[in-house]
Design a protein around this motif. Structure first.
Motif, mmCIF file in Angstrom:
data_model
loop_
_atom_site.group_PDB
_atom_site.id
_atom_site.type_symbol
_atom_site.label_atom_id
_atom_site.label_comp_id
_atom_site.label_asym_id
_atom_site.label_seq_id
_atom_site.Cartn_x
_atom_site.Cartn_y
_atom_site.Cartn_z
ATOM 1 N N THR A 1 5.800 9.849 -1.026
ATOM 2 C CA THR A 1 5.172 8.533 -0.958
ATOM 3 C C THR A 1 5.573 7.870 0.351
ATOM 4 O O THR A 1 6.678 8.093 0.853
ATOM 5 C CB THR A 1 5.581 7.610 -2.132
ATOM 6 O OG1 THR A 1 6.982 7.369 -2.076
ATOM 7 C CG2 THR A 1 5.182 8.188 -3.474
ATOM 8 N N THR B 1 5.299 3.915 1.951
ATOM 9 C CA THR B 1 4.972 2.555 1.538
ATOM 10 C C THR B 1 4.901 1.607 2.728
ATOM 11 O O THR B 1 5.752 1.643 3.603
ATOM 12 C CB THR B 1 6.037 2.038 0.550
ATOM 13 O OG1 THR B 1 6.111 2.951 -0.542
ATOM 14 C CG2 THR B 1 5.708 0.650 0.049
ATOM 15 N N TYR C 1 -3.841 10.115 -2.071
ATOM 16 C CA TYR C 1 -4.226 8.850 -2.697
ATOM 17 C C TYR C 1 -3.624 7.694 -1.924
ATOM 18 O O TYR C 1 -2.550 7.820 -1.324
ATOM 19 C CB TYR C 1 -3.740 8.774 -4.149
ATOM 20 C CG TYR C 1 -4.417 9.767 -5.039
ATOM 21 C CD1 TYR C 1 -5.689 9.530 -5.529
ATOM 22 C CD2 TYR C 1 -3.789 10.956 -5.369
ATOM 23 C CE1 TYR C 1 -6.328 10.456 -6.330
ATOM 24 C CE2 TYR C 1 -4.418 11.888 -6.169
ATOM 25 C CZ TYR C 1 -5.695 11.637 -6.648
ATOM 26 O OH TYR C 1 -6.320 12.553 -7.432
ATOM 27 N N LEU C 2 -4.296 6.558 -2.009
ATOM 28 C CA LEU C 2 -3.763 5.309 -1.479
ATOM 29 C C LEU C 2 -3.796 4.309 -2.624
ATOM 30 O O LEU C 2 -4.862 4.062 -3.212
ATOM 31 C CB LEU C 2 -4.583 4.808 -0.293
ATOM 32 C CG LEU C 2 -3.997 3.631 0.470
ATOM 33 C CD1 LEU C 2 -2.645 4.000 1.082
ATOM 34 C CD2 LEU C 2 -4.945 3.174 1.558
ATOM 35 N N VAL D 1 -8.269 9.606 -0.843
ATOM 36 C CA VAL D 1 -8.581 9.402 0.569
ATOM 37 C C VAL D 1 -8.459 10.706 1.345
ATOM 38 O O VAL D 1 -7.814 11.653 0.898
ATOM 39 C CB VAL D 1 -7.646 8.334 1.204
ATOM 40 C CG1 VAL D 1 -7.876 6.971 0.582
ATOM 41 C CG2 VAL D 1 -6.182 8.730 1.086
ATOM 42 N N CYS E 1 -7.226 4.886 -4.747
ATOM 43 C CA CYS E 1 -8.335 5.555 -4.068
ATOM 44 C C CYS E 1 -7.903 6.945 -3.634
ATOM 45 O O CYS E 1 -6.798 7.117 -3.116
ATOM 46 C CB CYS E 1 -8.741 4.782 -2.814
ATOM 47 S SG CYS E 1 -9.206 3.077 -3.116
ATOM 48 N N PHE F 1 -2.646 11.421 3.295
ATOM 49 C CA PHE F 1 -2.295 11.302 1.883
ATOM 50 C C PHE F 1 -3.442 11.790 1.010
ATOM 51 O O PHE F 1 -4.582 11.865 1.451
ATOM 52 C CB PHE F 1 -1.990 9.845 1.521
ATOM 53 C CG PHE F 1 -1.064 9.165 2.477
ATOM 54 C CD1 PHE F 1 0.264 9.547 2.588
ATOM 55 C CD2 PHE F 1 -1.527 8.142 3.295
ATOM 56 C CE1 PHE F 1 1.121 8.920 3.479
ATOM 57 C CE2 PHE F 1 -0.682 7.516 4.193
ATOM 58 C CZ PHE F 1 0.644 7.908 4.288
ATOM 59 N N GLY G 1 0.896 5.340 0.204
ATOM 60 C CA GLY G 1 0.253 6.630 0.392
ATOM 61 C C GLY G 1 0.969 7.633 -0.485
ATOM 62 O O GLY G 1 2.205 7.721 -0.469
ATOM 63 N N TYR H 1 0.867 -1.162 0.000
ATOM 64 C CA TYR H 1 0.000 0.000 0.000
ATOM 65 C C TYR H 1 0.912 1.221 0.000
ATOM 66 O O TYR H 1 1.846 1.297 0.799
ATOM 67 C CB TYR H 1 -0.908 0.011 1.232
ATOM 68 C CG TYR H 1 -1.988 -1.037 1.154
ATOM 69 C CD1 TYR H 1 -3.180 -0.770 0.496
ATOM 70 C CD2 TYR H 1 -1.812 -2.292 1.727
ATOM 71 C CE1 TYR H 1 -4.183 -1.722 0.421
ATOM 72 C CE2 TYR H 1 -2.811 -3.251 1.652
ATOM 73 C CZ TYR H 1 -3.984 -2.957 0.995
ATOM 74 O OH TYR H 1 -4.969 -3.903 0.908
#
Length: 151
Positions: A137, A139, A109-110, A103, A101, A107, A76, A74
């Motif tokens: 980012t 991770t 986006y995820l 969010v 997504c 962040f 961010g 995942y």
């Protein structure tokens, strides 16, 4: 006014969808037998569910032994203002991107990534970090999936 969301009509629709989620390759004859209805009823329901956008495709789920061969993470992603359209367009080009997504929170986006190796994941993270508009980012590599209800 936005179009109404496609709806599941009744319990028969719900039961049919549950059977398809368990095995999307089930024949209409077997579905009809399990549901206790005529095959033509199943065909009509499938046609309507597809037309109304309730069913948008049929897919293959890989067994755990196949999915365990790669690595998931995942990520961010924080972006600079007004970069969303370009960043999402660039991210969508990565075949390793499974889900993106927007969010709330830390962040913008995820992203869920799936790579064949940690070496590829590392290169992928470098490529994402180099996209114009990506400012940060973060991770998290998936070590084990404890519960998966995604179907």
């Amino acid at each position: 006014m936005p179009a109404p969301l496609p709806a599941v009509k009744d319990q028969l629709d719900r039961d049919l969808l549950a059977l398809l989620q368990a095995n999307a390759r089930e024949s209409t004859a077997n579905l009809a037998r399990k549901l206790g209805v005529a095959r033509t009823t199943v065909l009509a329901r499938l046609t309507r569910l597809e037309r109304d956008g309730v069913i948008v495709g049929y897919t293959v789920r890989l067994g755990q032994d196949v999915t365990d061969r790669g690595v998931s993470a995942y990520v961010g992603i924080t972006i600079s203002p007004k970069a969303a359209r370009d960043v999402t367009r660039r991210l969508a080009r990565f075949p390793e991107l499974r889900q993106l997504c927007s969010v709330s929170g830390e962040f913008d986006y995820l992203a869920l990534l799936r790579a064949e190796s940690t070496v590829r994941l590392d290169a992928l993270l470098d490529e994402i970090g180099e996209i114009d508009g990506v400012t940060k980012t973060t991770t998290s590599v998936v070590l084990a999936v404890r519960t998966d209800r995604t179907g």
